[in-house]
Design a protein around this motif. Sequence first.
Motif, PDB file in Angstrom:
ATOM      1  N   VAL A  59      -6.545   3.143   0.761  1.00 17.20           N
ATOM      2  CA  VAL A  59      -6.575   2.953  -0.692  1.00 17.20           C
ATOM      3  C   VAL A  59      -7.239   4.159  -1.361  1.00 17.20           C
ATOM      4  CG1 VAL A  59      -7.516   1.540  -2.563  1.00 17.20           C
ATOM      5  CG2 VAL A  59      -6.463   0.440  -0.582  1.00 17.20           C
ATOM      6  N   ALA A  60      -8.330   4.646  -0.781  1.00 14.98           N
ATOM      7  CA  ALA A  60      -9.013   5.815  -1.339  1.00 14.98           C
ATOM      8  C   ALA A  60      -8.087   7.028  -1.354  1.00 14.98           C
ATOM      9  CB  ALA A  60     -10.276   6.125  -0.537  1.00 14.98           C
ATOM     10  N   GLY A  61      -7.310   7.190  -0.299  1.00 16.67           N
ATOM     11  CA  GLY A  61      -6.374   8.309  -0.231  1.00 16.67           C
ATOM     12  C   GLY A  61      -5.291   8.242  -1.289  1.00 16.67           C
ATOM     13  N   VAL A  62      -4.765   7.046  -1.534  1.00 18.66           N
ATOM     14  CA  VAL A  62      -3.754   6.873  -2.589  1.00 18.66           C
ATOM     15  C   VAL A  62      -4.380   7.183  -3.946  1.00 18.66           C
ATOM     16  CG1 VAL A  62      -2.282   5.195  -3.781  1.00 18.66           C
ATOM     17  CG2 VAL A  62      -2.346   5.247  -1.270  1.00 18.66           C
ATOM     18  N   ALA A 107      -1.392  16.046  -1.798  1.00 16.04           N
ATOM     19  CA  ALA A 107      -1.379  15.664  -0.385  1.00 16.04           C
ATOM     20  C   ALA A 107      -2.658  16.115   0.318  1.00 16.04           C
ATOM     21  CB  ALA A 107      -0.144  16.246   0.312  1.00 16.04           C
ATOM     22  N   LEU A 108      -3.092  17.339   0.048  1.00 20.10           N
ATOM     23  CA  LEU A 108      -4.314  17.853   0.668  1.00 20.10           C
ATOM     24  C   LEU A 108      -5.549  17.093   0.198  1.00 20.10           C
ATOM     25  CD1 LEU A 108      -3.400  21.624   0.443  1.00 20.10           C
ATOM     26  CD2 LEU A 108      -3.887  20.393   2.574  1.00 20.10           C
ATOM     27  N   THR A 109      -5.604  16.783  -1.085  1.00 21.21           N
ATOM     28  CA  THR A 109      -6.735  16.029  -1.626  1.00 21.21           C
ATOM     29  C   THR A 109      -6.762  14.633  -1.040  1.00 21.21           C
ATOM     30  OG1 THR A 109      -6.694  17.315  -3.674  1.00 21.21           O
ATOM     31  CG2 THR A 109      -7.805  15.181  -3.755  1.00 21.21           C
ATOM     32  N   SER A 110      -5.611  14.010  -0.959  1.00 19.04           N
ATOM     33  CA  SER A 110      -5.517  12.668  -0.394  1.00 19.04           C
ATOM     34  C   SER A 110      -5.985  12.650   1.058  1.00 19.04           C
ATOM     35  CB  SER A 110      -4.078  12.158  -0.487  1.00 19.04           C
ATOM     36  OG  SER A 110      -3.946  10.916   0.152  1.00 19.04           O
ATOM     37  N   ALA A 111      -5.520  13.605   1.855  1.00 15.61           N
ATOM     38  CA  ALA A 111      -5.924  13.663   3.258  1.00 15.61           C
ATOM     39  C   ALA A 111      -7.438  13.851   3.375  1.00 15.61           C
ATOM     40  CB  ALA A 111      -5.188  14.805   3.974  1.00 15.61           C
ATOM     41  N   SER A 112      -7.983  14.732   2.559  1.00 17.96           N
ATOM     42  CA  SER A 112      -9.424  14.999   2.592  1.00 17.96           C
ATOM     43  C   SER A 112     -10.240  13.771   2.218  1.00 17.96           C
ATOM     44  CB  SER A 112      -9.763  16.162   1.649  1.00 17.96           C
ATOM     45  OG  SER A 112      -9.114  17.336   2.061  1.00 17.96           O
ATOM     46  N   VAL A 137       3.142   7.679  -2.219  1.00 21.96           N
ATOM     47  CA  VAL A 137       2.121   8.200  -1.313  1.00 21.96           C
ATOM     48  C   VAL A 137       2.167   7.353  -0.052  1.00 21.96           C
ATOM     49  CG1 VAL A 137      -0.335   8.655  -0.921  1.00 21.96           C
ATOM     50  CG2 VAL A 137       0.606   8.866  -3.241  1.00 21.96           C
ATOM     51  N   ASN A 138       2.286   7.986   1.092  1.00 22.58           N
ATOM     52  CA  ASN A 138       2.271   7.272   2.361  1.00 22.58           C
ATOM     53  C   ASN A 138       1.216   7.904   3.254  1.00 22.58           C
ATOM     54  OD1 ASN A 138       3.091   5.414   4.374  1.00 22.58           O
ATOM     55  ND2 ASN A 138       4.271   7.027   5.359  1.00 22.58           N
ATOM     56  N   ILE A 139       0.303   7.062   3.758  1.00 18.55           N
ATOM     57  CA  ILE A 139      -0.765   7.529   4.629  1.00 18.55           C
ATOM     58  C   ILE A 139      -0.624   6.831   5.971  1.00 18.55           C
ATOM     59  CG2 ILE A 139      -3.268   7.675   4.961  1.00 18.55           C
ATOM     60  CD1 ILE A 139      -3.480   7.612   1.858  1.00 18.55           C
ATOM     61  N   GLU A 140      -0.590   7.622   7.035  1.00 16.79           N
ATOM     62  CA  GLU A 140      -0.449   7.075   8.379  1.00 16.79           C
ATOM     63  C   GLU A 140      -1.619   7.516   9.242  1.00 16.79           C
ATOM     64  OE1 GLU A 140       3.410   8.337   9.706  1.00 16.79           O
ATOM     65  OE2 GLU A 140       4.434   6.872   8.439  1.00 16.79           O
ATOM     66  N   PHE A 141      -2.027   6.627  10.131  1.00 19.89           N
ATOM     67  CA  PHE A 141      -3.136   6.874  11.045  1.00 19.89           C
ATOM     68  C   PHE A 141      -2.634   6.779  12.476  1.00 19.89           C
ATOM     69  CE2 PHE A 141      -5.017   4.691   7.341  1.00 19.89           C
ATOM     70  CZ  PHE A 141      -5.919   5.656   6.926  1.00 19.89           C
ATOM     71  N   GLU A 142      -3.207   7.617  13.341  1.00 24.07           N
ATOM     72  CA  GLU A 142      -2.918   7.549  14.775  1.00 24.07           C
ATOM     73  C   GLU A 142      -4.177   7.986  15.512  1.00 24.07           C
ATOM     74  OE1 GLU A 142      -0.061   9.798  18.017  1.00 24.07           O
ATOM     75  OE2 GLU A 142       0.558   9.784  15.919  1.00 24.07           O
ATOM     76  N   SER A 163      -2.216  11.510   8.413  1.00 19.64           N
ATOM     77  CA  SER A 163      -1.054  12.209   7.859  1.00 19.64           C
ATOM     78  C   SER A 163      -0.729  11.599   6.499  1.00 19.64           C
ATOM     79  CB  SER A 163       0.140  12.068   8.798  1.00 19.64           C
ATOM     80  OG  SER A 163       1.286  12.667   8.232  1.00 19.64           O
ATOM     81  N   VAL A 164      -0.578  12.458   5.496  1.00 18.17           N
ATOM     82  CA  VAL A 164      -0.309  11.995   4.132  1.00 18.17           C
ATOM     83  C   VAL A 164       0.957  12.668   3.629  1.00 18.17           C
ATOM     84  CG1 VAL A 164      -1.136  11.934   1.752  1.00 18.17           C
ATOM     85  CG2 VAL A 164      -2.763  11.696   3.638  1.00 18.17           C
ATOM     86  N   THR A 165       1.859  11.876   3.065  1.00 19.41           N
ATOM     87  CA  THR A 165       3.047  12.400   2.408  1.00 19.41           C
ATOM     88  C   THR A 165       3.044  11.933   0.956  1.00 19.41           C
ATOM     89  OG1 THR A 165       4.282  12.325   4.489  1.00 19.41           O
ATOM     90  CG2 THR A 165       5.573  12.528   2.467  1.00 19.41           C
ATOM     91  N   VAL A 166       3.212  12.893   0.055  1.00 23.81           N
ATOM     92  CA  VAL A 166       3.230  12.599  -1.376  1.00 23.81           C
ATOM     93  C   VAL A 166       4.571  13.064  -1.931  1.00 23.81           C
ATOM     94  CG1 VAL A 166       2.131  13.009  -3.616  1.00 23.81           C
ATOM     95  CG2 VAL A 166       0.730  12.871  -1.544  1.00 23.81           C
TER      96      VAL A 166
END
Length: 163
Positions: A60-63, A118-123, A84-89, A103-106
Amino acid sequence: MSEFTHFNEQGRAKMVDISAKEETVRTAQAKTSIQVTKEVYEKMINHEIGKGDVLSVAQVAGVMAAKQTSQVIPMCHPISIKGVNIEFEWDVSDTNHYTLLISVTVKTKGSTGVEMEALTSASITALTVYDMCKAVDKGMIIGPTYLVEKTGGKSGDFLRNEI
């Protein structure tokens, strides 16, 4: 003409005028990671972190971060984010290091790209994980953070070679 477009005739910073740029579908994917201890890893996957479900909150914070990028990066244009799609592995191949891959896709349709979003979201996603787990361990390591690819716009597509 200089490669730097964010300076006016006086050499001072300016926000670039994008009013003449064509609207196109634009995407950007950024990645980062956070390395945690075995204890943090186990507490995260077993939902034993006192602040709550770490990955749900971080997502949620990333979005939210993607949508607010222009509020914290001075020369970014406020844009209409379309997705915005955020994936974790988890990478647990080394039992001494437990690494959460983010991994974040905007995506947008507009006159400017979404690389910074995308970079801000990932950070912010990684920083949120740190914030939620720091009571267990303050030694977590974030990064590297980097742009994987971007599509659309006048400058064309970009695809990073593996790092």
